[in-house]
Design a protein around this motif. Structure first.
Motif, PDB file in Angstrom:
ATOM      1  N   ALA A  81     -13.516  12.886  -3.372  1.00 33.22           N
ATOM      2  CA  ALA A  81     -12.125  12.561  -3.716  1.00 33.22           C
ATOM      3  C   ALA A  81     -11.730  11.190  -3.173  1.00 33.22           C
ATOM      4  CB  ALA A  81     -11.191  13.639  -3.171  1.00 33.22           C
ATOM      5  N   HIS A 110     -10.722   7.799  -5.301  1.00 35.19           N
ATOM      6  CA  HIS A 110      -9.449   7.125  -5.056  1.00 35.19           C
ATOM      7  C   HIS A 110      -9.663   5.641  -4.777  1.00 35.19           C
ATOM      8  CE1 HIS A 110      -5.894   5.916  -2.633  1.00 35.19           C
ATOM      9  NE2 HIS A 110      -5.251   6.703  -3.465  1.00 35.19           N
ATOM     10  N   GLN A 111     -10.641   5.323  -3.927  1.00 28.85           N
ATOM     11  CA  GLN A 111     -10.884   3.928  -3.577  1.00 28.85           C
ATOM     12  C   GLN A 111     -11.492   3.147  -4.728  1.00 28.85           C
ATOM     13  OE1 GLN A 111      -8.815   4.177  -0.848  1.00 28.85           O
ATOM     14  NE2 GLN A 111     -10.052   2.442  -0.225  1.00 28.85           N
ATOM     15  N   ALA A 138      -6.467  10.935  -0.454  1.00 26.53           N
ATOM     16  CA  ALA A 138      -7.159  11.033  -1.739  1.00 26.53           C
ATOM     17  C   ALA A 138      -6.212  11.403  -2.872  1.00 26.53           C
ATOM     18  CB  ALA A 138      -8.283  12.064  -1.646  1.00 26.53           C
ATOM     19  N   SER A 139      -4.997  11.797  -2.528  1.00 24.41           N
ATOM     20  CA  SER A 139      -3.993  12.185  -3.532  1.00 24.41           C
ATOM     21  C   SER A 139      -4.528  13.254  -4.472  1.00 24.41           C
ATOM     22  CB  SER A 139      -3.542  10.953  -4.334  1.00 24.41           C
ATOM     23  OG  SER A 139      -3.015   9.969  -3.491  1.00 24.41           O
ATOM     24  N   ARG A 167     -11.110   3.676  -7.939  1.00 27.93           N
ATOM     25  CA  ARG A 167     -10.052   3.411  -8.913  1.00 27.93           C
ATOM     26  C   ARG A 167      -9.162   2.264  -8.453  1.00 27.93           C
ATOM     27  NH1 ARG A 167      -4.814   4.186  -9.520  1.00 27.93           N
ATOM     28  NH2 ARG A 167      -4.719   5.000  -7.404  1.00 27.93           N
ATOM     29  N   LYS A 168      -8.830   2.272  -7.161  1.00 25.37           N
ATOM     30  CA  LYS A 168      -7.949   1.221  -6.643  1.00 25.37           C
ATOM     31  C   LYS A 168      -8.598  -0.154  -6.761  1.00 25.37           C
ATOM     32  CE  LYS A 168      -7.316   0.821  -2.166  1.00 25.37           C
ATOM     33  NZ  LYS A 168      -6.849   1.099  -0.781  1.00 25.37           N
TER      34      LYS A 168
END
Length: 956
Positions: free
Chosen positions: A549, A553-554, A482-483, A556-557
């Motif tokens: 989180a 993350h996914q 999740a950075s 946004r990607k």
């Protein structure tokens, strides 16, 4: 300034409610003994609800300990982590099962299994250290780490299984301790002597011995965990001395014959003693023990041994890496103590196991190892050393797991994971010691000991611990993937690679040990996740879930991968922006647009008129949470956009430009209709399906009631000119427009119940300037698409779609006169039917008779052109303009009557929205809006639609 730790559990003393409802703060001390005169019995009574009527506070889990957290944290690295972990990892395996493993699997497979087991443990320890060094670790150990990362549902589920893993492990070690007692002090035992009578043996006798040891464990746990932690250092010293004596004995003891114990009834018949060779150091013995030679397990009624059985036994003995983490509530510095103590204990025990395995393989024959699990006793320089080591290692490991399980159960109870079911656990805490949790754990250990066979319990134990290790690795892998910026563990040897390898290793080994147990454990875990997600009071806990989180993350990607330049009409879907003035009066419309979005973007927009420079705080910040609550109440899948602007018109321009993200931006703007009707409050209407008291007596920070309705038309935030200007602006910005009227009359629940509601109507004709090509232009196709979408939604599927065809020119009009033209005329009915077939839209075409005569009033012109926006200056034109105005109004009245005539059984109608006229806004816009008002008067819920781009496709 640091953000407050909302999910923290160490934020103060335990708070419970008294009989009068007043919070009472109690301070507890872990160091104070529990067994103190009569208080012990009164605490037992309160633990099970007798003599106390206090209600559980809903504040969540508060760490068992003192109001001054540091005062209850007295343990360091060696006493608090290294000793418990080392003792748990030695346990029953070191003295009771190393020979069984080497004798069946062979030395090289044994070493391989230790490498695999410790590899999995090492990667899991890396994950544990990463979590432990990333923030404050509180009571509950592994459960605390997992739940605060994966959220209440997964954390509660894994925590429950981890609790049972500790229970099974405690039973396993007590069973091992009992086996050591019987082998040494039973009839013909090693310390009793051959032919002498000692402790009686048998299944129920062994269960009695186990129960006695379990009672001793219970007493120690009731006194306090700190006593165990301090004595564990002494116990570890005794075990190390016993281990050293075993190593020395291997080196100095010569060949001898070892008597097989009477417990091995497979080869020992009781009349003729059976012996096996202990050879001392010999190369031939090492070669004989080098390869696998699986036999049968005499302690499990002759069950055939295989790789999985041996590994299950081996791994069960080294599952103690969480013993230090379980003591996190008593550690002075968990972030420092846990990594150092756990890693050093893992390295120390690994070296010891490798050394003992090699010495065992080089000195003892396979027959001895397979038939005498306690062979280390007779070859020892002083046999009581081994007996003492067995009893100390197994009993201390059992005690460690019993304490750990009670702490996990207490954490589950204080987190309110299972609600009222575990309330008695919180009530049963006395001076920092969870009495009720200890008693529950003790009873469950008793039940597990009924299984009897150590090797069978070992496989169950291994699977449950592997599942908890899997969850720990999964939590850390999720945090890394999740950075999350706040995931910065100071333990530098952790990477996502270590978490991933640990995750795969634990998963594979679970099924390798026992696929049935592994599948059952995973299914049970998933069932618990579902149950906790639906019913657990803690599901709304603000701990911070890794799922959010990872989703961020996914999303946004993939939003970056979504390219608007690659949009194709085949995959068009409505992306709706609904502008809402007040949700109290807009509930049916909000629900309708939610049905209309067809899996697309849905944004609820609200504009507050004003200037941000004139107010201290942005009012949208306070209201945003209430709008999110609205979404939950109406159960719609929408986003919220709030803004402050000088006018509603300017705010809509901001909304259209800024709403959405990347290629996910609104392509269709939906507005309510501008009329003089007073809004109705669906929240307060008891007969409404949207009735709720969630927003009753709820106020903003400024003291105003949430979603206040206007009481008169004078309170409107915009006027007619601005409203039509918003439509014009939307079309200029190349967005589709929908104006919705009469939706306060829509009751979706009545659609399926009422027999009079049958149709969804589409009128693909511009009533302001009718033309025979209207059914085939962009707006009409957009209307058909929307009508088809709403007809596909549950609740609307039973309605029939009708398309009304209004033709101006026909080969033969209604009077019966033939067209003088010799050119053959093709009716639009055929064209429209072909179009519907190509678009796969199931609809009935209904021709409107007499439409040609009705439209002839306009003489081929436009309603907007013939309407006079203001009186003419010349008298000669005044009478003519007045006639035109009257003719147009008569035409609109007849059209409205036509619509009402065909809408008696209609649930919703889609009408063609003409483009607002050009010219001076103050002159033409009010007239345009008045015409729309007259056109749609007294109709069922109606959507006026104007499309700006192609939305339908006839290709695959």
């Amino acid at each position: 300034m640091l953000a407050p730790e909302i999910g923290s559990t160490n934020d103060g003393p335990v708070s419970v409610l008294s009989d009068t409802g007043t919070p009472v703060v109690t301070t507890v001390n872990e160091k104070a003994p529990l067994i103190s005169k009569r208080r012990f019995f009164s605490s037992l009574a309160s633990a099970f609800g007798f003599g106390s009527n206090s209600n559980l506070s809903s504040v969540g889990y508060v760490e068992f300990g003192a109001s001054n957290v540091e005062s209850g944290r007295t343990l360091g690295t060696f006493a608090g982590v290294f000793s418990p972990v080392a003792l748990s990892m030695f346990s029953a395996l070191l003295f009771l099962r190393v020979g069984f493993i080497v004798g069946n699997a062979g030395l090289w497979v044994t070493l391989l299994q230790f490498v695999i087991a410790y590899g999995i443990l090492l990667f899991t320890v890396a994950s544990v250290c990463a979590v432990a060094t990333n923030g404050a670790v509180e009571g509950g150990g592994a459960y605390f780490m997992i739940s605060r990362t994966l959220g209440p549902e997964f954390g509660g589920s894994i925590g429950t299984l981890f609790f049972f893993a500790n229970i099974v492990s405690s039973a396993l070690y007590i069973t091992g301790c009992t086996e050591g007692i019987v082998e040494n002090f039973g009839t013909s035992g090693y310390l009793v002597g051959e032919g002498n009578i000692g402790l009686p043996d048998g299944r129920w006798w062994r269960f009695l011995y186990c129960s006695f040891l379990n009672v001793i464990s219970l007493v120690v746990c009731l006194i306090g965990a700190e006593m165990f932690a301090k004595t564990s250092v002494v116990v570890l010293g005794v075990v190390c001395i016993s281990l050293l004596s075993v190593i020395i004995s291997f080196c100095i003891h010569g060949p001898m014959m070892v008597l097989i114990p009477e417990a091995n009834t497979l080869i020992q018949n009781g009349s003729v003693p059976v012996y096996r060779n202990y050879t001392g150091f010999q190369l031939d013995t090492l070669k004989a023990n080098w390869h696998q030679q699986y036999s049968v397990d005499y302690s499990s009624d002759g069950k055939v041994v295989d790789f999985a059985t041996v590994f299950g036994v081996l791994f069960s003995g080294v599952t103690g890496i969480m013993a230090g983490a379980n003591m996190s509530g008593e550690l002075r510095d968990p972030a420092r103590n846990i990594p150092r103590g756990t890693l050093s204990a893992v390295a120390f025990t690994f070296l010891c196991y490798v050394a003992v395995s090699f010495l065992t393989a080089a000195t003892s024959s396979p027959g001895l190892l397979q038939n005498d699990f306690i062979f280390m006793m007779p070859i020892n320089i002083w046999p009581p050393f081994v007996a003492l080591g067995i009893l100390m290692a197994t009993f201390s490991a059992s005690l460690s797991n019993l304490i750990g399980s009670s702490r996990v159960l207490e954490a589950l109870a204080k987190d309110n994971v299972f609600g009222f079911i575990l309330q008695f656990v919180v009530k049963g805490t006395w001076r920092g010691n969870p009495v009720a949790a200890v008693l529950v754990s003790w009873v469950l250990v008793e039940l597990i000991m009924l299984i009897g066979s150590l090797n069978t319990i070992a496989q169950i134990n291994s699977v449950l611990f592997l599942l908890s290790y899997l969850a720990t690795n999964l939590a850390c892998l999720g945090l890394e993937m999740a950075s999350a910026p706040n995931f910065r563990p100071s333990f530098k040897y952790f990477t996502w690679h270590t978490a991933f390898v640990g995750l795969i290793g634990t998963l594979v080994m679970m099924f390798l040990i026992n696929s049935v147990y592994a599948s059952t454990a995973i299914v049970l875990c998933l069932v618990l996740v579902i149950i906790l997600h639906l019913f657990s009071p803690s599901r709304e806990a603000h701990w911070g879930s890794i799922s959010q989180a990872l989703i961020f993350h996914q999303v946004r990607k993939y939003l970056l991968l979504l390219d608007s330049r690659k949009d194709h009409v085949k995959f068009w879907r409505p992306q709706m922006l609904l502008l809402v003035g007040n949700p109290r009066s807009s509930c049916p419309l909000i629900q309708f647009v939610n049905d209309l979005k067809k899996g697309g973007l849905y944004v609820l927009g609200h504009i507050k008129v004003g200037q941000l420079s004139d107010i201290e705080v942005d009012p949208t910040l306070d209201e945003y949470a209430h709008w999110l609550t609205l979404i939950d109440c109406l159960k719609v899948k929408a986003f919220i956009e709030l803004t402050v602007a000088h006018s509603v018109r300017e705010g809509l321009q901001h909304m259209i430009r800024m709403s959405g993200l990347g290629a996910m931006k609104p392509n269709t703007i939906v507005l309510g209709f501008f009329d003089e009707e007073l809004p109705c409050d669906f929240f307060e209407d008891s007969g409404s399906s949207y009735s709720t008291d969630v927003f009753r007596n709820v106020y903003t920070n400024s003291g105003r009631s949430v979603f206040t309705l206007r009481s008169s038309a004078s309170e409107k935030a915009l006027g007619a000119i601005e409203y039509v200007g918003m439509v014009t602006d939307t079309l200029k910005m190349r967005r589709n427009v929908c104006l919705c009227r009469h939706f306060h009359n829509l009751d979706k629940k009545l659609i399926a119940k009422s027999l009079s509601m049958k149709f969804i109507d589409v009128w693909p004709v511009n009533f302001f300037q009718p033309d025979d090509e209207d059914p085939f232009d962009t707006t009409s196709l957009f209307m058909l698409q929307l009508a088809c979408i709403i007809n596909m939604v549950p609740g609307w599927k039973n309605l029939h779609l009708r398309v009304f065809l209004c033709e101006n020119n026909r080969q033969q009009d209604d009077t019966g006169t033939n067209d003088s033209s010799s050119v053959p005329f093709r009716s639009n009915v055929h064209r429209l039917r072909q179009l519907l077939q190509m678009l796969r839209i199931a609809a009935t075409i209904q021709e409107v008779p007499g439409w040609g005569q009705q439209a002839a009033v306009l003489q081929g012109g436009s309603v907007l052109e013939q309407m006079s926006p203001h009186p003419r200056r010349h008298r000669a034109d005044s009478f003519k303009n007045e006639q035109l105005d009257n003719a147009v109004r008569v035409y609109l009245l007849s059209v409205n009557q036509l619509l009402r005539q065909h809408s008696e059984q209609t649930v919703a109608s889609f009408l063609y929205l003409p483009v607002p006229p050009h010219g001076e806004e103050a002159a033409v816009y009010p007239t345009y809006l008045q015409l729309l008002t007259e056109l749609t008067a007294d109709l069922p819920p109606t959507v006026l639609v104007h499309g700006v781009s192609a939305v339908t496709s006839t290709t695959l």
